[in-house]
Design a protein around this motif. Structure first.
Motif, PDB file in Angstrom:
ATOM      1  N   LYS A  46       1.240  -5.056 -15.942  1.00 61.08           N
ATOM      2  CA  LYS A  46       1.321  -4.022 -16.969  1.00 61.08           C
ATOM      3  C   LYS A  46       1.974  -2.758 -16.418  1.00 61.08           C
ATOM      4  CE  LYS A  46      -2.790  -5.762 -19.251  1.00 61.08           C
ATOM      5  NZ  LYS A  46      -4.247  -5.621 -19.368  1.00 61.08           N
ATOM      6  N   VAL A  47       2.876  -2.186 -17.223  1.00 61.44           N
ATOM      7  CA  VAL A  47       3.552  -0.947 -16.832  1.00 61.44           C
ATOM      8  C   VAL A  47       3.121   0.144 -17.804  1.00 61.44           C
ATOM      9  CG1 VAL A  47       5.784   0.172 -16.479  1.00 61.44           C
ATOM     10  CG2 VAL A  47       5.522  -2.279 -15.997  1.00 61.44           C
ATOM     11  N   TYR A  48       2.475   1.174 -17.259  1.00 65.44           N
ATOM     12  CA  TYR A  48       1.973   2.264 -18.099  1.00 65.44           C
ATOM     13  C   TYR A  48       2.897   3.471 -18.088  1.00 65.44           C
ATOM     14  CZ  TYR A  48      -2.435  -0.301 -18.156  1.00 65.44           C
ATOM     15  OH  TYR A  48      -3.390  -1.263 -18.347  1.00 65.44           O
ATOM     16  N   HIS A  49       3.861   3.470 -17.192  1.00 70.95           N
ATOM     17  CA  HIS A  49       4.698   4.655 -17.032  1.00 70.95           C
ATOM     18  C   HIS A  49       6.062   4.493 -17.671  1.00 70.95           C
ATOM     19  CE1 HIS A  49       2.268   7.168 -14.222  1.00 70.95           C
ATOM     20  NE2 HIS A  49       1.554   6.080 -14.366  1.00 70.95           N
ATOM     21  N   ARG A  50       6.525   5.595 -18.265  1.00 73.64           N
ATOM     22  CA  ARG A  50       7.788   5.541 -18.997  1.00 73.64           C
ATOM     23  C   ARG A  50       8.990   5.779 -18.108  1.00 73.64           C
ATOM     24  NH1 ARG A  50       6.581   8.265 -24.556  1.00 73.64           N
ATOM     25  NH2 ARG A  50       4.481   7.509 -24.856  1.00 73.64           N
ATOM     26  N   ALA A  51       8.750   6.345 -16.940  1.00 73.82           N
ATOM     27  CA  ALA A  51       9.883   6.670 -16.075  1.00 73.82           C
ATOM     28  C   ALA A  51      10.008   5.612 -14.984  1.00 73.82           C
ATOM     29  CB  ALA A  51       9.683   8.039 -15.464  1.00 73.82           C
ATOM     30  N   ILE A  52      11.068   5.701 -14.229  1.00 73.52           N
ATOM     31  CA  ILE A  52      11.262   4.784 -13.112  1.00 73.52           C
ATOM     32  C   ILE A  52      11.383   5.628 -11.837  1.00 73.52           C
ATOM     33  CG2 ILE A  52      12.414   3.033 -14.502  1.00 73.52           C
ATOM     34  CD1 ILE A  52      14.472   4.973 -12.085  1.00 73.52           C
ATOM     35  N   ASN A  53      11.406   4.968 -10.719  1.00 73.16           N
ATOM     36  CA  ASN A  53      11.627   5.667  -9.451  1.00 73.16           C
ATOM     37  C   ASN A  53      12.683   4.915  -8.670  1.00 73.16           C
ATOM     38  OD1 ASN A  53      10.961   7.643  -7.371  1.00 73.16           O
ATOM     39  ND2 ASN A  53      10.233   5.845  -6.220  1.00 73.16           N
ATOM     40  N   PHE A  73       4.935  10.009  -4.036  1.00 76.05           N
ATOM     41  CA  PHE A  73       5.521   8.713  -4.396  1.00 76.05           C
ATOM     42  C   PHE A  73       4.940   8.257  -5.742  1.00 76.05           C
ATOM     43  CE2 PHE A  73       5.459   3.893  -3.444  1.00 76.05           C
ATOM     44  CZ  PHE A  73       6.632   3.719  -4.158  1.00 76.05           C
ATOM     45  N   ASP A  74       5.833   8.042  -6.715  1.00 73.93           N
ATOM     46  CA  ASP A  74       5.393   7.554  -8.025  1.00 73.93           C
ATOM     47  C   ASP A  74       5.264   6.038  -7.963  1.00 73.93           C
ATOM     48  OD1 ASP A  74       5.323   9.958  -9.634  1.00 73.93           O
ATOM     49  OD2 ASP A  74       7.493  10.038  -9.301  1.00 73.93           O
ATOM     50  N   ASN A  75       4.190   5.582  -7.320  1.00 64.52           N
ATOM     51  CA  ASN A  75       4.076   4.141  -7.077  1.00 64.52           C
ATOM     52  C   ASN A  75       3.699   3.333  -8.314  1.00 64.52           C
ATOM     53  OD1 ASN A  75       1.501   5.362  -6.942  1.00 64.52           O
ATOM     54  ND2 ASN A  75       0.691   3.496  -6.011  1.00 64.52           N
ATOM     55  N   LYS A  76       3.304   4.047  -9.411  1.00 65.76           N
ATOM     56  CA  LYS A  76       2.949   3.310 -10.634  1.00 65.76           C
ATOM     57  C   LYS A  76       4.172   3.001 -11.483  1.00 65.76           C
ATOM     58  CE  LYS A  76      -1.523   3.427  -9.953  1.00 65.76           C
ATOM     59  NZ  LYS A  76      -1.995   2.273  -9.163  1.00 65.76           N
ATOM     60  N   ARG A  77       5.304   3.555 -11.092  1.00 64.16           N
ATOM     61  CA  ARG A  77       6.516   3.328 -11.864  1.00 64.16           C
ATOM     62  C   ARG A  77       7.259   2.101 -11.368  1.00 64.16           C
ATOM     63  NH1 ARG A  77       9.352   9.258 -11.988  1.00 64.16           N
ATOM     64  NH2 ARG A  77       7.617  10.411 -12.921  1.00 64.16           N
ATOM     65  N   ILE A  78       8.066   1.554 -12.254  1.00 66.39           N
ATOM     66  CA  ILE A  78       8.963   0.482 -11.825  1.00 66.39           C
ATOM     67  C   ILE A  78       9.944   1.100 -10.830  1.00 66.39           C
ATOM     68  CG2 ILE A  78      10.872  -0.993 -12.587  1.00 66.39           C
ATOM     69  CD1 ILE A  78       9.437  -1.362 -15.227  1.00 66.39           C
ATOM     70  N   GLN A  79      10.196   0.379  -9.739  1.00 67.24           N
ATOM     71  CA  GLN A  79      11.117   0.877  -8.718  1.00 67.24           C
ATOM     72  C   GLN A  79      12.480   0.217  -8.930  1.00 67.24           C
ATOM     73  OE1 GLN A  79       9.760   3.160  -6.426  1.00 67.24           O
ATOM     74  NE2 GLN A  79       7.942   2.985  -7.737  1.00 67.24           N
ATOM     75  N   VAL A  80      13.502   1.038  -9.061  1.00 65.61           N
ATOM     76  CA  VAL A  80      14.838   0.489  -9.272  1.00 65.61           C
ATOM     77  C   VAL A  80      15.717   0.761  -8.053  1.00 65.61           C
ATOM     78  CG1 VAL A  80      16.903   0.493 -10.728  1.00 65.61           C
ATOM     79  CG2 VAL A  80      14.649   0.806 -11.771  1.00 65.61           C
TER      80      VAL A  80
END
Lengths: 315, 85
Positions: free
Chosen positions: A30-37, A50-57
């Motif tokens: 599950k992804v709760y965050h709207r932004a990516i890192n 570190f925004d570790n809850k975001r999808i990492q691109v």
């Protein structure tokens, strides 16, 4: 009800991503965050904020950096990043990660996905799509129609003729979006989108006849899956005591999900052709957006006339 | 049928917004009401008709009302036209 998360499986499907870690079930992520890192800093060893809850691109920059490291260092850096329990990593441009990195991902249960598109495109698409999915939403009662490209939300008491009006508009070449129940999403700060729940999509309830299927009766051109909402038309039983707007100089608003929509209240009386009134409201609204306001023009003309007259008299 | 000559005191004369209010006041009465100005005679309940007059402050119009509530109608309209706002 607004959604609070999207699954990585949905993201993968939407963005046409290839799962490089097929043993991980993406539907459970599950992804709760709207932004990516973009994890360049983290791969270089910097983990503050570190925004570790975001999808990492990851894109070419990360890849080029990793190429400067020894295989041992790379392993170490990945191990560290994976230990932060990131929801998933997307590698753009079809760049293939080291098999060792994938092994580590598997070990830490971090999905790694690949996209053949550019990093910028992947980022824009993910953010846009997740924002749309997690947009604040509300369900309201009314009819949503697309008239000359203007999304018009028709509201009013039950039985006042909203559905009949919608069908008449459809017969005049406009498109039905939703009848009775409308799911509204705020897709941007001031942009609302409306659609029908899947179960009642393209169905209209007509008193005395029952439920009719607009799409199968009048064809694909008569319906639309979703539409922006540009204005509200509120139908109201004619009340002799009330005075209705005669000029259109003052605009009324209705606030939905924090967005102010222009609202017109139309008094209903036998013999008033609602479809034509709504069509006119739609084109007039569009003309206002284009910068011309007929009511203002009338105002100016009257004022000019009075000014001329005053001048004549003073001479 | 009553007729009365009234001097417009409204600061801006009968511009668009004041006209809209005037028509609203006139519409509250059942009597038929006409406004006579120069050589024109316009239904006081018609918004476009009233707009077409373009009457400035200080000018005079004749209000002619005919019906059961004609007296109240003339009084009500006079009250509005002579208000300074």
């Amino acid at each position: 009800m607004a959604r609070t998360y999207v699954t990585l499986e949905e993201v993968a499907k939407k963005l046409d991503l290839t799962n490089l870690t097929p043993e991980i079930d993406l539907s459970q992520v599950k992804v709760y965050h709207r932004a990516i890192n973009r994890p360049a800093f983290q791969l270089a060893g910097f983990y503050d904020y570190f925004d570790n809850k975001r999808i990492q691109v990851m894109g070419r920059a990360e890849d080029m950096y990793l190429q400067t490291l020894t295989p041992e260092e790379r392993k170490e850096r990945f191990e560290k990043m994976f230990s932060y329990e990131v929801p998933g990593i997307i590698i753009a441009r079809g760049i293939q990660p080291d098999p060792e990195a994938l092994e580590l991902a598997h070990k830490h249960n971090v999905p790694v996905l690949s996209s053949k598109h550019t990093t910028a495109l992947v980022i824009v698409e993910i953010i846009r799509w997740i924002n749309q999915q997690l947009a604040p939403s509300e369900t309201i009662s009314g009819v949503l129609v697309d008239v000359f490209g203007e999304g018009i939300l028709i509201t009013g008491a039950s039985g006042i003729g909203k559905s009949e009006t919608a069908i008449e508009l459809v017969k005049r070449g406009h498109r039905l979006v939703a009848d009775d129940v409308i799911e509204i999403l705020r897709v941007d700060e001031d942009v609302l989108f409306g659609r029908a729940p899947e179960i009642t999509r393209h169905l209209v309830e007509l008193r005395g006849i029952g439920v009719v299927d607009i799409k199968s009766l009048y064809g694909v051109e008569s319906v639309r899956e979703y539409s922006p909402i540009d204005m509200v038309i509120n139908l109201e039983e004619w009340n002799g005591q009330l005075s209705y707007d005669r000029l259109g100089l003052n605009e009324e608003y209705q606030t939905i999900l924090g967005v102010d929509l222009v609202k017109y209240t139309i008094p209903i009386r036998p013999g008033r052709n609602l479809a034509i009134i709504i069509e006119t409201a739609a084109v007039n609204h569009r003309q206002k957006q284009m910068g011309y306001n007929a009511a203002q023009e009338l105002c100016d003309r009257v004022s000019e006339e009075i000014r001329m007259r005053n001048r004549e008299e003073n001479q | 049928m009553i007729k009365k000559e009234i001097r417009i005191e409204l600061a801006k004369g009968l511009e668009a917004r004041p006209v809209a209010v005037f028509v609203q006041v006139a519409s509250q009465y059942d009597s038929s009401i006409f406004v006579e100005y120069r050589d024109k005679r316009v239904n006081a309940k018609s918004i476009m008709g009233m707009m077409s007059l373009g009457i400035a402050q200080g000018e005079k119009v004749v209000i002619a009302a005919d019906g059961a509530d004609e007296a109240e109608a003339v009084k009500g309209l006079e009250k509005y036209l002579t208000s300074k706002e």
